[in-house]
Design an enzyme around this catalytic site. Sequence first.
Site, PDB file in Angstrom:
ATOM      1  N   HIS A  37       0.842  -1.213   0.000  1.00 10.28           N
ATOM      2  CA  HIS A  37       0.000   0.000   0.000  1.00 10.28           C
ATOM      3  C   HIS A  37       0.869   1.253   0.000  1.00 10.28           C
ATOM      4  O   HIS A  37       0.584   2.217  -0.709  1.00 10.28           O
ATOM      5  CB  HIS A  37      -0.888   0.042   1.254  1.00 10.28           C
ATOM      6  CG  HIS A  37      -1.858  -1.077   1.368  1.00 10.28           C
ATOM      7  ND1 HIS A  37      -1.732  -2.079   2.313  1.00 10.28           N
ATOM      8  CD2 HIS A  37      -2.984  -1.354   0.671  1.00 10.28           C
ATOM      9  CE1 HIS A  37      -2.748  -2.914   2.194  1.00 10.28           C
ATOM     10  NE2 HIS A  37      -3.525  -2.504   1.208  1.00 10.28           N
ATOM     11  N   SER A 187       0.444  -8.966   1.238  1.00  6.24           N
ATOM     12  CA  SER A 187      -1.011  -8.985   1.342  1.00  6.24           C
ATOM     13  C   SER A 187      -1.386  -8.800   2.802  1.00  6.24           C
ATOM     14  O   SER A 187      -0.668  -9.257   3.698  1.00  6.24           O
ATOM     15  CB  SER A 187      -1.532 -10.348   0.856  1.00  6.24           C
ATOM     16  OG  SER A 187      -2.848 -10.546   1.309  1.00  6.24           O
TER      17      SER A 187
END
Length: 282
Positions: A37, A187
């Site tokens: 991210h 993830s």
Amino acid sequence: MYLFKSEKQFASFLQKEKREGKKIGFVPTMGALHYGHISLIEKAKPECDIVVCSIFVNPTQFNDKKDLEKYPRPIEHDMEMLLKADCTVLYLPSVEEMYPEGKPHLKNYDLGYYDKVLEAAFRPGHFLGVANVVFRLLQKVNPDVLYLGQKDFQQIQIIRKMIEIENLPTKIEVCEIVREASGLAMSSRNVRLSDDAWNNATIISQTLFFLKENKNNFSSVSALRKEGIKMLKAIPDSIVEYLEVCDVETLRSIEISVEGKPAIILTAIWIDGVRLIDNVLL
Ligand code: PAF
């Protein structure tokens, strides 16, 4: 970093920035942030004046209630990461803010073939939830550029389609998959892997890169696919949902040869009760 939980203040802040001609980059997330991210924020920073990150665990995209309940929500840690990354704005809406009508009334987008195969075949309704929440977020943020990670490749096609249907001006920028040193794709679900499962999960990217490097040594795409599935099935405590070789644009399966066509290998696999996805462009 500015933190907005309510749309009213957020909207007036954004209007002011827009009036001043500022370029807005948007990174939508469901939190449990990792470097994948942050890499989207890093990409957006030099290209935009304002980088907005949203954290919203969207209930309408979970087809499994238990998965929604188990979804990690380490908000303090997320905020620290965003501060360190020098993100301009965190938008943290509540479920009521995103779905003020109570029981969500989802727009019934016709997402075509993208909503029939791969993830869609195993997670019915998932992409309709994604398309709807991203539409609502885009209405609130109205960004110039939307930054999305290649790991959710099919999701990008779905969002592209929704943007086309809604005729929105937002551009999409696709950012590379960020991997652990072992090759495991980052993830939010990785934190749920036991040490053994984490080690075993590294076989996913090893398989994908093996197939990519050796694609010309297989007699057909179906032989390549078979070998990939065999390698993944050898992972202890695993259930392979799919491994497919697809056309990058249409996501239709490629049956004969990948020569000369932009193609991608996509997979989804459960390891020790955790569902992981990964892909590699050919
Ligand atoms: O990829 C995600 O984290 C989510 O699907 C998204 C795009 C934030 C929509 O909830």
